[in-house]
Every structure is written in C-alpha cells, then in structure tokens.
Design an enzyme around this catalytic site. Structure first.
Site, short mmCIF file in Angstrom:
data_model
loop_
_atom_site.label_atom_id
_atom_site.label_comp_id
_atom_site.label_asym_id
_atom_site.label_seq_id
_atom_site.Cartn_x
_atom_site.Cartn_y
_atom_site.Cartn_z
N GLY A 287 0.85 -1.19 0.00
CA GLY A 287 0.00 0.00 0.00
C GLY A 287 0.88 1.24 0.00
NE ARG A 324 1.26 7.51 8.38
CZ ARG A 324 2.52 7.50 8.72
NH1 ARG A 324 3.26 8.60 8.61
NH2 ARG A 324 3.09 6.42 9.16
CB CYS A 355 -9.95 22.81 19.83
SG CYS A 355 -10.19 24.39 19.03
CD GLU A 356 -7.77 16.10 20.18
OE1 GLU A 356 -6.73 15.45 20.37
OE2 GLU A 356 -8.83 15.62 19.79
CE1 TYR A 384 -2.79 2.64 5.18
CE2 TYR A 384 -0.43 2.95 4.87
CZ TYR A 384 -1.54 2.15 4.83
OH TYR A 384 -1.42 0.83 4.44
N1 LLP Z 1 -2.37 -5.95 3.71
C1 LLP Z 1 -3.04 -5.91 4.87
C2 LLP Z 1 -3.81 -7.06 5.29
C3 LLP Z 1 -2.96 -4.76 5.67
O1 LLP Z 1 -3.61 -4.72 6.83
C4 LLP Z 1 -2.20 -3.65 5.23
C5 LLP Z 1 -2.12 -2.43 6.02
C6 LLP Z 1 -1.55 -3.74 3.99
C7 LLP Z 1 -1.65 -4.91 3.26
C8 LLP Z 1 -0.72 -2.63 3.41
O2 LLP Z 1 0.36 -2.33 4.20
P1 LLP Z 1 1.48 -1.33 3.65
O3 LLP Z 1 2.10 -1.97 2.44
O4 LLP Z 1 0.82 -0.06 3.33
O5 LLP Z 1 2.41 -1.21 4.77
N2 LLP Z 1 -2.43 3.88 9.03
C9 LLP Z 1 -1.10 3.35 9.25
C10 LLP Z 1 -0.83 2.11 8.44
C11 LLP Z 1 -1.85 1.01 8.69
C12 LLP Z 1 -1.62 -0.19 7.86
C13 LLP Z 1 -2.77 -1.13 7.96
N3 LLP Z 1 -2.68 -2.29 7.15
C14 LLP Z 1 -0.06 4.46 8.96
O6 LLP Z 1 -0.46 5.57 8.64
O7 LLP Z 1 1.13 4.22 9.10
#
Ligand code: LLP
Length: 430
Positions: A287, A324, A355-356, A384
């Site tokens: 992702g 984040r 406001c935090e 994200y």
């Molecule tokens: N596959 C599954 C089952 C996942 O839960 C995730 C991410 C991905 C793939 C993709 O992961 P990536 O390649 O993006 O690392 N909001 C957080 C990140 C949460 C990731 C959740 N799952 C942030 O801003 O760092």
C-alpha cells in the site's frame, strides 16, 4: 501554470518547489490550501521499481500479482492509474470494492483481506467474482460458505496465518503478533482447511495469506514469516490438501526522514529462497510503498505565535487532514515551498488549528524562518493521509490534486461546509 520540463516528482526549481512541471505555489493559488497533491510519475516509478525487483527474482511462468492495498489512498483516479499499470487490488471493505470496480479493476485481480467481513460485503465480492477471500476466522469461513451457497457460487479462500512476529514501524501497525486480532495459528489453519474441504460445498481453499505489519525496513523481518508459511504449506500438502496461492502481504517502507529502507533485492531474495520453491502463485499487498512518497499535504502558515515556552508555527492543515503524527507520533518532513531568502532558522512546534494539544505535526522542529502566508509541504503524505482524514472540528476535507507532467487535475473536490452536514437532520420533536 508555469512550466519547466525536466524533472519528475517533487523537486526545487529556481527556489520554488515543483511537482513534475507544475509549481506548488501556482497550485496553492489556484486551488487553495490545505490540499493534497500527488505525482502520477512517482506512483508509476514506485510500481515499476517494485515490479522490477520482483521480476528479476521470481519465475516468469507463474506471474506474481501485486495487489495494491488501497486503504493507503483510495482515490479512484489513483486506483485507475495503478490498474492501467497492470496492478491488482487488495480491499478491506465493500466501499473499497466499489471504488475498485469503478476504477475498472476486474474481480479476477481483487483480493479481500477485510477483518470482520459483513454479509453485504461478502455478497458484493461474490457478485464481482473476486479472486480470493483471505479468511480471518472460522465464523467468516462459515458465513462465506453460507452466502456463496445462497448465491449458487463458489468462493476461493485463503487462510491468514498469524506467525507471531513483531514487524512494522509502530505497535499500532504491527499485525502479526499472537496478541493481535489478525490471522490464525498454523494448527487452526489445518482445522479450517479440513473443514472447508470436507464439509463446505461453496468454498475452495487455495492457500495461505500473511501480513505482519507496515513500514518494515529490514528484509530479515520477513524471513521467519516466509519460513513459517513454507512450513505450513508443506504440512498441509503432506495431508493431501492443495495449496496453489500464497499471499505474502505488504509492509514495504518509504522514506519519511533519512531512515534506512528495505533492500528490495534482499527481500526478493528471501521470496526466492522460501516461497518460489513451493511452486505457487505469489501475491503481495503493498500500500504505502506505491503512493506514500508520491503525495504531499500543501498548507499555508496562518501565523506564528510565540509563548514563554516556544514558537508555534500555526498551519491551516490540522490533525483532521493528516492524523499520522498525532496517532503514531509519525515523522513528516516539513519544507517551505518557496525560498524566502531568509537565512535564519527557528525551532518550531508545528501545529494545526484543531482544538487539541495533540494537533501537533512536529515538536521543536528546526526550520527556515517562515511568516504568515508562507506555504509549506508536509512531505510523504500520499499514503494514509487523505484516506484517514476526518471532519473533526467540522473542518471540510481538503481537495486532492493529481499532477502528471504538465497535466493538473482535481481528483476530489474540496468539501464545502454545507457538505459536511448534508446527511444530518433535526428531528421534528426537538
Ligand atoms: N495488507 C493488509 C492485510 C494490511 O492490513 C495492510 C495495512 C496492507 C496490506 C498494506 O500495508 P502497507 O504496504 O501499506 O504497509 N495507518 C497506518 C498504516 C496502517 C496499515 C494497515 N494495514 C499508517 O499511517 O502508518
């Protein structure tokens, strides 16, 4: 828009930051701030680099499939861009499925990895004839079988393994430890495989999936997970079960600061050593890697506030736009868009208008001095960022803009204040 013509991505040209051929100060003037700005060329490059590293190491005859984890950035224009490159899609909700279909993805390139799947979502996925459901729990398996039965369909399922490994840049995004809600033990997968094959007519088990976390910077972290996947695959095969697909997850990191990032060749080497000998179709779910460095949050300095304890740089972007830093203590580089000629620097607490006290992008960050009206970029905000934005404090969601060379398009209009309330109503008895 003012053109240069050479570099792609975010770069400086005559003291102004550009994205591809377009100046970010022109973008701010035309579309306002805060705004998310994405570079199509960076997304293409990231996809090609990852594909290239994998293509070198993995067999040609069973082509691996990269399924973009669109929770990172699910704008339908970004999805279309990745679809055009040949990418598959990983979804975690019915909403993401609908987005994917709208962007032109075919079901045979879509994998659902959602946790706590709803019956509507399962139905919609079966309707779209998706490639695979990654199953999180026995109850999910039963539901998929029942719904597929009602619809006269057969669902391909893989079982998510919890390898009990610590992976990822932050505890909240580490997903493969035994105390996490995700996945199943190897023993449980065996039970599920057996039940699916022997008792369930409307599911076909095809393999195993795993995702241990996000922003994983050391290739070594993946190795024990790959070893376990290989072990479980061999055990299942020894019991006569067929394993044709292994989904080895995402978690590829990007550069936020000056951290070490994953050596893709080393990663591909582990895949080659542990997964390729199993002769399966390999799937991955990146992702952040695809879009993270391809986006910025463009913001204007509202004013500088000095208190007895320090200097606050008050931006028009807040934690509702980019959560984040507040949520994970994440680092985002903050760069002025224009070289003001000022040579002095200060240590700023960079904050938004929410406001935090947690609405803090950076604490004591040394930065070239800025003034009210200056523009800054919160870098590496393509993943994200918008996808986690909210209307907290009744702040409208920011505009999203895609740049490709000298093309500029609004790919998500800015929300208006009335838009925020459009689904609300006041009951007659009030
Ligand atoms: N596959 C599954 C089952 C996942 O839960 C995730 C991410 C991905 C793939 C993709 O992961 P990536 O390649 O993006 O690392 N909001 C957080 C990140 C949460 C990731 C959740 N799952 C942030 O801003 O760092």
């Amino acid at each position: 828009m003012h053109m240069t013509n050479s570099k792609t991505g975010f770069h400086n040209h005559k003291g102004v930051m550009y994205v591809d051929d377009v100046s970010l100060s022109d973008i701010a003037r035309e579309y306002g701030t805060p705004s998310y700005v994405y570079s199509a060329s960076v997304i293409r490059e990231q996809y090609n680099v990852l594909e290239g590293a994998l293509a070198c190491a993995l067999p040609k005859k069973k082509k691996h499939l990269l399924c973009y984890a669109c929770k990172a950035n699910s704008n339908i224009a970004i999805l279309k861009l990745l679809r055009n490159l040949g990418c598959g899609l990983e979804i975690v909700s019915e909403g993401e499925l609908v987005r994917g279909l709208k962007a032109g993805f075919k079901g045979n390139k879509i994998i659902s990895t959602s946790f706590g799947k709803s019956s509507d979502e399962i139905r919609a996925c079966l309707e779209a004839d998706i490639l695979q459901f990654n199953v999180e729990a026995e109850a999910e398996l039963e539901m998929i079988n029942a719904i597929a039965g009602q619809m006269g369909k057969i669902a391909r399922v893989a079982f998510r393994l919890n390898p009990d490994i610590v992976g990822g840049g932050h505890s909240k995004i580490s997903t493969g430890r035994k105390e996490d809600k995700f996945g199943n033990t190897a023993a449980k997968i065996l039970v599920l495989y057996k039940r699916a094959v022997e008792e369930m007519e409307h599911v076909t088990p095809v393999g195993i999936s795993m995702h241990i976390g996000s922003q994983i910077s050391q290739a070594d972290t993946f190795r024990p997970g790959f070893e376990q996947i290989a072990e479980v695959t061999e055990d299942l095969r020894a019991q006569g079960f067929e394993i044709t697909h292994l989904d080895i997850g995402g978690g590829f990191p990007i550069v936020y600061d000056n951290e070490d990032i994953l050596d893709l060749d080393e990663y591909a080497g582990w895949v080659k050593d542990f997964i390729v000998p199993l002769d399966v179709h390999i799937q991955m779910e990146p992702g952040r890697y695809m879009v993270g460095n391809a986006g910025i949050l463009l913001s204007q300095v509202r004013y500088i506030k000095t208190t007895p304890s320090g200097k606050f740089m008050v931006l028009d972007a807040g934690m509702n736009d980019l959560v984040r830093p507040a949520m994970y203590g994440a680092y985002h580089e903050i760069r002025p868009i224009q070289n003001s000629g000022r040579t002095t620097t200060s240590n700023y607490d960079v904050v938004g208008p929410v406001c935090e006290s947690g609405d803090l992008f950076a604490k004591g960050r040394e930065c070239q001095d800025v003034e009210a009206g200056d523009l800054v970029a919160l870098m590496s905000a393509g993943a994200y960022g918008f996808s986690m934005a909210s209307n907290y404090n009744s702040r409208p969601l920011p505009v999203e803009i895609l740049v490709d060379g000298d093309n500029v398009a609004v790919i998500n209009k800015p929300q208006g204040i009335e838009d925020i309330m459009v689904r609300e109503s006041i009951p007659s008895w009030l």
